[in-house]
Design an enzyme around this catalytic site. Structure first.
Site, PDB file in Angstrom:
ATOM      1  N   LYS A 114       0.834  -1.204   0.000  1.00  0.00           N
ATOM      2  CA  LYS A 114       0.000   0.000   0.000  1.00  0.00           C
ATOM      3  C   LYS A 114       0.875   1.262   0.000  1.00  0.00           C
ATOM      4  CE  LYS A 114      -3.666  -0.349   2.439  1.00  0.00           C
ATOM      5  NZ  LYS A 114      -4.570  -0.459   3.574  1.00  0.00           N
ATOM      6  N   HIS A 122     -16.570  -8.346   2.154  1.00  0.00           N
ATOM      7  CA  HIS A 122     -15.526  -9.256   2.615  1.00  0.00           C
ATOM      8  C   HIS A 122     -15.698 -10.650   2.035  1.00  0.00           C
ATOM      9  CE1 HIS A 122     -13.869 -12.175   5.534  1.00  0.00           C
ATOM     10  NE2 HIS A 122     -12.835 -11.359   5.476  1.00  0.00           N
ATOM     11  N   GLY A 131      -8.475  -6.854   4.518  1.00  0.00           N
ATOM     12  CA  GLY A 131      -9.310  -6.912   5.714  1.00  0.00           C
ATOM     13  C   GLY A 131      -8.675  -7.657   6.872  1.00  0.00           C
ATOM     14  N   ARG A 141      -3.269   3.058   8.832  1.00  0.00           N
ATOM     15  CA  ARG A 141      -3.593   1.745   8.251  1.00  0.00           C
ATOM     16  C   ARG A 141      -2.360   0.885   8.179  1.00  0.00           C
ATOM     17  NH1 ARG A 141      -8.256   2.435   4.273  1.00  0.00           N
ATOM     18  NH2 ARG A 141      -8.571   4.662   4.255  1.00  0.00           N
ATOM     19  N   CYS A 169       5.354 -39.841 -13.287  1.00  0.00           N
ATOM     20  CA  CYS A 169       3.912 -40.124 -13.276  1.00  0.00           C
ATOM     21  C   CYS A 169       3.338 -40.122 -11.862  1.00  0.00           C
ATOM     22  CB  CYS A 169       3.616 -41.438 -13.983  1.00  0.00           C
ATOM     23  SG  CYS A 169       4.365 -42.855 -13.183  1.00  0.00           S
ATOM     24  N   ARG A 176      -4.007  -1.063  -6.002  1.00  0.00           N
ATOM     25  CA  ARG A 176      -3.194  -2.270  -5.919  1.00  0.00           C
ATOM     26  C   ARG A 176      -3.622  -3.199  -7.046  1.00  0.00           C
ATOM     27  NH1 ARG A 176      -6.142  -4.115  -0.365  1.00  0.00           N
ATOM     28  NH2 ARG A 176      -8.184  -4.388  -1.273  1.00  0.00           N
ATOM     29  N   TYR A 218       8.904 -35.457 -20.010  1.00  0.00           N
ATOM     30  CA  TYR A 218       7.492 -35.128 -19.807  1.00  0.00           C
ATOM     31  C   TYR A 218       7.073 -35.320 -18.347  1.00  0.00           C
ATOM     32  CZ  TYR A 218       6.572 -40.171 -19.690  1.00  0.00           C
ATOM     33  OH  TYR A 218       6.585 -41.483 -19.339  1.00  0.00           O
ATOM     34  N   SER A 270      10.013 -44.101 -16.090  1.00  0.00           N
ATOM     35  CA  SER A 270       9.003 -43.173 -15.585  1.00  0.00           C
ATOM     36  C   SER A 270       9.143 -43.137 -14.062  1.00  0.00           C
ATOM     37  CB  SER A 270       7.613 -43.652 -15.991  1.00  0.00           C
ATOM     38  OG  SER A 270       6.662 -42.795 -15.429  1.00  0.00           O
ATOM     39  N   MET A 275      -5.986  -6.742   8.694  1.00  0.00           N
ATOM     40  CA  MET A 275      -5.467  -5.947   9.798  1.00  0.00           C
ATOM     41  C   MET A 275      -6.284  -4.687   9.994  1.00  0.00           C
ATOM     42  SD  MET A 275      -1.530  -6.750  10.054  1.00  0.00           S
ATOM     43  CE  MET A 275      -1.010  -6.299   8.443  1.00  0.00           C
TER      44      MET A 275
HETATM   45  C1  PEP Z   1       4.068 -43.805  -8.053  1.00  0.00           C
HETATM   46  O1  PEP Z   1       4.475 -44.582  -7.194  1.00  0.00           O
HETATM   47  O2  PEP Z   1       4.445 -42.630  -8.137  1.00  0.00           O
HETATM   48  C2  PEP Z   1       3.028 -44.223  -8.989  1.00  0.00           C
HETATM   49  C3  PEP Z   1       2.644 -43.425  -9.952  1.00  0.00           C
HETATM   50  O3  PEP Z   1       2.454 -45.422  -8.764  1.00  0.00           O
HETATM   51  P1  PEP Z   1       1.287 -45.655  -7.705  1.00  0.00           P
HETATM   52  O4  PEP Z   1       0.868 -44.336  -7.197  1.00  0.00           O
HETATM   53  O5  PEP Z   1       0.234 -46.346  -8.476  1.00  0.00           O
HETATM   54  O6  PEP Z   1       1.960 -46.518  -6.723  1.00  0.00           O
END
Ligand code: PEP
Ligand code: MG
Length: 881
Positions: free
Chosen positions: A22, A452, A101, A92, A836, A336, A856, A768, A103
């Site tokens: 501010k 609010h 909101g 303020r 994954c 702001r 990826y 993976s 303080m």
């Molecule tokens: C993991 O272990 O990250 C995975 C993707 O397999 P799960 O969660 O199925 O064990």
């Protein structure tokens, strides 16, 4: 000497750390010549010094404040406490990150028994002067002297009743004088002291109190929620008062330079004529929409819209601006960067690129990937007829269903039990914040679009409906009524924050669709990003969704989910209970075509994009009934029907369940270990995949399969499973006469696999990283136990910065990921690598994955757009260093 106090003309917007958001913006606006009431800022460093000195303002800071005050007096020609020409100021808080909101604020400071007379004379408006004085007493008593506001409200209400008035504007100057006497009596009674008359004493007490408010309960909760560090401290802004309540040529309001809900490029806001600042935000009087100001005060409106545009062009972002009109003169009190919904954030970013204000990279960086969740959520199915109970202001979009609660504590308690609740209140205050956090959505009967509840709900991405005046809430009876209809606490309602509708009961919702602006932003993100984004999907419907959301493939198809189907589970159980190979083969033969058809559906949905299919991973007991429940059934049957066939079957099942029971199933017979002990299971799965490929090949549909072996720790495990899969493929190629290509890879989810990745890569076409299991095995935490029993405390006590199952632990688990990638690529320089685990959909982890050189990330279909954006941000940020 160190500088702790800055006049508004001594700072600029780059000094946020020191002056707070501010203060820095007030300084910046002063610099560019906007009509900002003059003042000064006491720095965040002064706040930290205050805490270091055990809550004391040092003589040095004290002196600097007095010097700044003198400068302010010179500039305005008024003096604090001067009855002939009194200076009145606001005090303020102003933290580095905005905490709306959170303080406390004090207005009209400098009022006392003498200056009030002066104000009455100067303004020729005694009513206004006494009203201002009583407001000051009330605010100061509440914030600084800690006298409950309730006493003042009660007195005022009684006074109004006694006089037969309906509202405050009916009170005369004499009335306010009487009220002031009453207020002072309350202060005397509650604090055992007179209300302080010395304006300097008032000032220093207020400054202390703003510093103290940095550590009040709601500020602490807000900081925890928004991950704002505790040590930053708050600045204090002292600013000359301007008055919006000096008559019908005065007023006050707040406005956004664009619509914070939809992003539409139109001024959006509210104002009240003849009112003071807090009246608008507090939501006590329902304000008017800003466009009617054009009619009521055309000159002011013109000047204000020009100022808004100027501020937007200056800051290159949508602004949230507070203004006051004092006797026909416009003042800007604050600007702001405006908080906005995800939908608005996207529209504004895209529009600003098209208006030439910002470039595409800036637009991409402006959107917080976490916020996108709001847009990727379900909304009410338009095809279902809605039975609307009532309609309020659509204050924050999205839809939610839940049971009605009337109290923030209750909302929190039920929310913690996993119940879905909608918080219904006359209005909310910062003290309700924990209840809003725990609710699916909020409804208030009073207040406008900038109340609010509206501001907080939009910030959290929760649906909210405000100003629902038809809703009559009875907090004692725990119910609300709309006309004749009564809704009790615990009843289920559905709210649509995009339309403002409230409906009885639960209403079906539909999947979200991406707006044109969102698609465009994602297209820009795709042009920038170098990291692939895939989805985790186990069935054709999820695969379809993943494809629609722009996934570049499936990074993980967990085949066990196909086993869980209610029709299949008895066959799976038969396979597990089989007493000989023939029985087992028969059950597997039944399962094969079922799996095959799922694979066909998934391949077809992905239209030739890579699909990673993981062979069976979980321990077999997960497919059998719960042991305790089975034991109860067996015991019952032993008593009621001891000779039945059913009992024999159940006993057999119980025996098998006991055999398969493991002390720590997470580390037990699962993953590739299953494939080695029961090769026929993996063989069936591999064949189902290959038959699916062959069938689609005949239809001319392109497929790109990657077969993944889970939980490998030693290269020999992978070697053996690789041979098994190759054998299965040869058999299917022979039967079908079709040749096909595929990859065989492994998950890296055991530390040993990461540490010997060079060996493992010899047998793998891809890696993976299963960071769910890798986190469990690296920390030695079993996830369910950790999250259920101690992780929360770990995070509260700062033993760990975050839940490592949500945000990848870069130093530990991340080091194994980096090691795995580097060693794997020593053996195969082009080894394809991905992640994954759930981290694949989390922005900080995505950034890490990009920097670690992964090809990826793979996440749930609904997080794919978020991951595409986060991946682009990671690329842009890396280029910038
Ligand atoms: C993991 O272990 O990250 C995975 C993707 O397999 P799960 O969660 O199925 O064990
Ligand atoms: Mg795993």
């Amino acid at each position: 000497m160190k500088k702790f106090v800055y006049l508004f003309n001594e700072g600029n917007s780059g000094m946020k750390d020191l002056l707070g958001g501010k203060g820095a913006n007030l300084a910046e606006m002063t610099k560019i010549g906007l009509p900002v009431p003059y003042g000064f800022t006491i720095s965040t460093e002064a706040c930290n010094a205050y805490y270091e000195a055990e809550k004391a303002i040092s003589p040095e800071v004290h002196d600097q404040i007095l010097q700044a005050l003198t400068a302010l007096e010179e500039k305005t020609g008024k003096r604090l406490g001067d009855p002939n020409n009194p200076l009145l100021v606001s005090v303020r808080s102003g933290a580095v990150f905005s905490m709306p909101g959170m303080m406390d604020t004090i207005l009209n400071l400098g009022m006392n028994d003498q200056t009030v007379e002066g104000m009455a004379r100067l303004t020729n408006n005694p009513r206004f002067a006494y009203d201002s004085y009583r407001r000051f007493i009330q605010m100061f008593a509440d914030v600084v002297l800690e006298v409950d506001i309730f006493f003042f409200e009660q007195l005022l209400e009684e006074y109004r009743e006694q006089k037969g008035y309906n509202s405050d504007p009916e009170l005369t100057a004499e009335d306010w004088q009487e009220v002031i006497q009453g207020y002072k009596n309350i202060v005397r009674k509650r604090t055992k002291k007179e209300f302080p008359q010395d304006p300097k004493e008032q000032l220093f007490l207020s400054i202390n109190s703003v510093f103290d408010s940095w550590n009040n309960q709601r500020a602490i909760v807000y900081r925890r929620l928004h991950k704002i560090p505790q040590h930053l401290g708050t600045a204090v802004n002292i600013q000359t008062m301007v008055f919006g309540n000096m008559g019908d040529d005065s007023g006050t309001g707040v406005a956004f330079t664009r619509n914070p809900s939809t992003g539409e490029p139109l001024l959006y806001g509210e104002y009240l004529i003849n009112a003071q600042g807090e009246d608008v935000v507090a939501g006590i009087r329902t304000p008017l929409p800003i466009h009617t100001l054009q009619r009521e005060m055309p000159e002011i409106y013109k000047q204000f819209s020009e100022t808004c545009q100027r501020l937007e062009h200056h800051y290159l972002d949508m602004q949230d601006i507070e203004f006051t009109v004092e006797r026909g003169k416009l003042f800007i009190l604050q600007t702001r960067t405006g908080k906005r919904t995800a939908q608005a954030a996207i529209r504004i970013a895209v529009d600003m690129v098209e208006e030439g204000l910002i470039d595409k990279k800036t637009a991409i960086l402006r959107i917080d990937p976490d916020q996108l969740n709001q847009l990727l959520h379900r909304r009410i199915d338009d095809t279902i007829e809605r039975k609307q109970l009532t309609k309020g202001l659509p204050a924050s979009p999205g839809a939610a269903t839940g049971q009605v609660v009337f109290d923030a504590d209750e909302a929190e308690a039920l929310g913690n039990e996993g119940k879905k609740v909608i918080l219904v209140r006359p209005e909310t205050t910062p003290d309700d914040i924990h209840g809003i956090v725990a609710s699916q959505g909020v409804v208030t009967s009073r207040g406008g679009m900038t109340s609010h509840a509206a501001v907080v709900a939009r910030g959290m991405g929760k649906p909210c409906i405000c100003g629902c005046e038809e809703v009559k809430i009875d907090l004692n009876a725990l119910q609300f009524s709309i006309g004749e209809t009564v809704i009790n606490q615990g009843d289920t309602i559905t709210i649509d924050g995009s339309t403002g509708e409230i409906m009885y009961g639960e209403i079906p919702m539909v999947d979200p669709q991406l707006s044109d602006e969102f698609q465009l932003l994602l297209k820009w993100a795709d042009e920038e990003r170098k990291l692939g984004v895939r989805a985790n999907a186990d069935n054709p419907i999820d695969a379809q969704k993943a494809f629609e959301f722009g996934a570049g493939g499936i990074g993980l198809c967990r085949t066990e989910h196909m086993f869980m189907d209610s029709k299949r589970i008895p066959i799976v159980q038969r396979m597990i209970l089989a007493e000989n190979d023939a029985e087992r083969s028969e059950a597997l033969a039944q399962l094969l075509p079922m799996q095959q058809s799922d694979f066909e559906g998934i391949f077809e949905a992905m239209q030739g994009l890579p699909v990673t299919i993981r062979l069976l991973d979980p321990p077999l007991h997960e497919f059998l009934p719960n042991k305790d429940e089975l034991l109860v059934e067996v015991t019952k049957l032993q008593i009621t029907d001891p000779t039945s066939r059913q009992l024999l079957e159940k006993e057999k099942l119980l025996k098998k369940v006991r055999q398969l029971e493991e002390f720590n199933p997470m580390l037990g017979l699962r993953g590739c270990r299953l494939g080695i002990i029961y090769p026929e299971i993996y063989e069936m799965q591999a064949k189902a995949i290959f038959f699916a490929i062959a069938k689609l090949d005949k239809k001319g549909i392109d497929v790109n399969p990657e077969i993944m072996i889970p939980l490998v720790g030693h290269v020999n495990e992978l070697k053996e499973m690789r041979e098994l899969v190759i054998n299965a493929s040869l058999q299917v190629q022979e039967i079908t006469g079709i040749n096909f290509n595929y990859l065989i890879g492994t998950m890296i989810e055991i530390p040993r696999a990461a540490l010997t990745a060079d060996e493992i890569a010899k047998e793998a076409d891809f890696f993976s990283f299963g960071t769910n299991d890798l986190t469990q095995t690296t920390f030695g935490f079993s996830r369910d136990d950790a999250e259920g029993k101690f992780l929360q405390t770990y995070i509260e006590k700062k033993v760990l910065p975050d839940n490592p199952f949500a945000v990848l632990d870069r130093e530990g688990v991340g080091k194994l990921v980096e090691t795995g990638v580097n060693l794997g690529r020593q053996t195969k320089p082009n080894l394809k690598t991905g992640i994954c685990g759930e981290h694949g959909g989390e922005k900080q982890s995505i950034k890490f994955c990009y920097n670690a050189g992964l090809d990826y990330v793979s996440c749930s279909p609904y997080r794919v757009p978020l991951a595409r954006l986060a991946a682009a941000q990671a690329t842009i940020l890396k280029e910038q260093v």
